[in-house]
Design an enzyme around this catalytic site. Structure first.
Site, PDB file in Angstrom:
ATOM      1  CB  CYS A  37      -0.934  -0.017   1.193  1.00  0.00           C
ATOM      2  SG  CYS A  37      -1.855  -1.561   1.287  1.00  0.00           S
ATOM      3  CG  HIS A  94      -6.394   2.010   0.764  1.00  0.00           C
ATOM      4  ND1 HIS A  94      -5.253   2.562   0.218  1.00  0.00           N
ATOM      5  CD2 HIS A  94      -5.957   0.983   1.567  1.00  0.00           C
ATOM      6  CE1 HIS A  94      -4.191   1.893   0.648  1.00  0.00           C
ATOM      7  NE2 HIS A  94      -4.587   0.928   1.462  1.00  0.00           N
TER       8      HIS A  94
END
Lengths: 383, 383
Positions: free
Chosen positions: B85, B332
């Site tokens: 991420c 996200h």
């Protein structure tokens, strides 16, 4: 821009390494490179790791963190770089930029791939091609390169035997490389009689499925002699992109990304093809070795096959190609290949290449591509 | 080292974008960023793209070539960077180094993820954790962060309500962001009554599964005013690694990589937490937002929950956190998040953030992490 030098290199044994894990492989390469540079792990300020697809081979992304962790080097920055089979070349270039920029001084650029932990690596490898326009239609890399080979034979009269001779040269050199996956010689007849994979390419035209890792350690050129008496200097680091899908090319017998990256590299170094003492090219298939010596400017387009037949690419030839054994004989752990090529060139330039030493080499080149040439990285090194 | 500026930014709408492909998403972000910088694609010299796992989400590696190709920008170099991420943050840092080194002048750093083309994204996301020691044992990210939350509650008295308030603040801001996936407000009761995911974390503590892309355009600081009257300058770009597996931490309520990266960034910029006018933190789960404001030095360790409850993180608070809506409300898309954070901070520093504008902001920070903190990237920007 700071000039950059290589002060340490390593390569693990390449092969089907069922008794060593991904994390142990890359750590072994890092430890050996640090030892070669006579530094400690604590001297490293950052790491770049080329890897194509650990996500598909071992269900592990975020390998940069894994590697920093497993090698005990947290909290230094570690970054994974990916461009299919050119991942290693791009990890090298990223490390060079990290040093050139002044962000970091002592940097490790490495590559690793663990390919033998799956039943069939083909679907994972095929993700280097255009999934929507190639892989989903059932095209795999042997078939893509087979089309390139067939067209090269049609356009330029390249023969089936000339393709075989590229593999034969690789194995002749690879037989002298103790780290190679297949350190033995083969003959033209063996290539011609090996299993058909994708006409006209046979098994011994194809690089193998390989586990392995390699690493180089970089520092500012001005500091290199603090670490070693035999630094090797980065004269040029160049990269180019091309269309990912083969059908979008103006010509499938030329890899434009190789042409662009090599011309950029020659310009950066102020050198030309005649200055190169040896080259490691990306022969994932024998045809790609022939394309490479053309596209890098060593011979005219279409003359690659003849050049191979005439022996120009042998260790004592006009332009020694793949003294390491190349992807075919050294092995091709995808993300590690670009770094292994650089390690070989450093050994050659140091005069440390043993029985496969190219005599009198002053300048060396590496050529690493992804897919069918969607990415190319070309580096030039000098003593 | 050359100083670096941002001259253009973009973000696509974030959400479940079933009618737009991976390649179109990233191309849209690139075109919008170029338009924002008032440049043509032909002005770009190189691209860096953060992406966690297109290999597992859309069976496509080698995305750098795909992107250069699909956007019509071959033969410029394009490089994919991956750190779970934190891939976007590292793509930003790689682009900064490319400019700082002098290798390239005008560079695009982007991020993209297409997460909704699979039935269940959980196995792909889990590859950001240690496959051998965590994922294979059945541990997923909600459960890892749940352990961190439970321990933080035990150690410091952080309450379930305080966790909820972090999400509420995100949604309050995100309601003002037209590019957010969930542009609406929620209340504490809604969080507390939402579906249990991994005790104590409930659905509305968790960032969503998102498709999206974002891009920024970089150039040497000295050239920035040729392109724009409102350049934003990179004051610091820092990165650190941590153990990939949670059980190897000295303390699971502190993310050491955040601490290291932020201290490096503060040193580079010659600034401290009190100088930061707003921060985009990596709140993949509400607990991580609370850890971030502690580990970045805005409040003492253990005081994060209280700070949230007291309103310090609201847009008009002492340290405005996630004016964009954060990972929770903006969405996200893994590899895009670090770039979207930078885009938000550029909009804030330009005074272009509309109804969510932080008044009087001079310096902004972004904080992007991979996994449970195996990687952290921290950037500081100024006008």
């Amino acid at each position: 821009m700071r000039d950059v030098a290589i002060i340490g290199v390593s390569q693990t044994k390449f092969g089907e390494l069922w008794d060593i894990s991904f994390r142990d492989l890359i750590t072994e390469a890092g430890i050996k490179a640090a030892a070669d540079a006579d530094i400690e792990g604590a001297d490293l300020e950052a790491m770049y790791v080329g890897n194509m697809t650990a996500g598909l081979f071992i269900q592990q992304e975020h390998i940069a963190s894994l590697i920093a962790d497993h090698s005990g080097l947290t909290p230094i920055p570690c970054t994974r770089v990916e461009a299919a089979c050119a991942s290693g070349g791009l990890a090298l270039r990223s490390g060079i930029m990290a040093v050139a920029s002044g962000y970091h001084d002592v940097v490790l650029s490495a590559g690793v791939e663990k390919m033998t932990d799956v039943v069939d690596p083909t679907p994972a490898i095929a993700t280097a091609s255009d999934q929507e326009w190639e892989a989903q239609q059932g095209v795999t890399f042997p078939s893509l390169y087979a089309m390139m080979a067939r067209r090269h034979m049609y356009e330029y009269g390249t023969t089936r035997e000339q393709l075989a001779m590229f593999s034969v040269n690789n194995h002749k050199n690879g037989a002298l490389n103790p780290l190679a996956q297949y350190p033995f010689e083969i003959g033209v007849d063996q290539v011609l009689n090996s299993t058909m994979v994708a006409d006209p390419l046979r098994l011994l035209d194809c690089s193998p499925v390989t586990d392995g890792a390699a690493a180089v350690i970089l520092c500012p050129a001005e500091d290199a002699r603090k670490y070693t008496d035999t630094p090797v200097y980065v004269k040029a680091s160049a990269q180019a992109s091309g269309t990912i899908a083969l059908h979008d090319r103006r010509d499938i017998t030329t890899i434009d990304s190789t042409v662009h990256a090599s011309r950029t590299a020659y310009d950066m170094a102020g050198l030309g093809p005649k200055d190169i003492g040896a080259v490691e090219v990306h022969d994932c298939f024998s045809i790609n070795g022939i394309l490479a010596i053309e596209d890098l400017g060593f011979v005219e387009k279409g003359q690659g096959g003849t050049a191979v037949e005439e022996g120009l690419i042998s260790i004592d030839g006009e332009i020694p190609v793949n003294p390491s054994g190349g992807l075919k004989a050294r092995g091709h752990p995808l993300g590690a290949t670009g770094i292994a090529q650089a390690a070989e060139m450093v050994w050659q330039l140091r005069g440390d290449a043993g029985k496969r030493q190219v005599e009198g080499i002053e300048i060396g080149m590496t050529h690493n591509i992804g897919g069918t040439g969607g990415t190319a990285a070309v580096h030039i090194f000098g003593r």
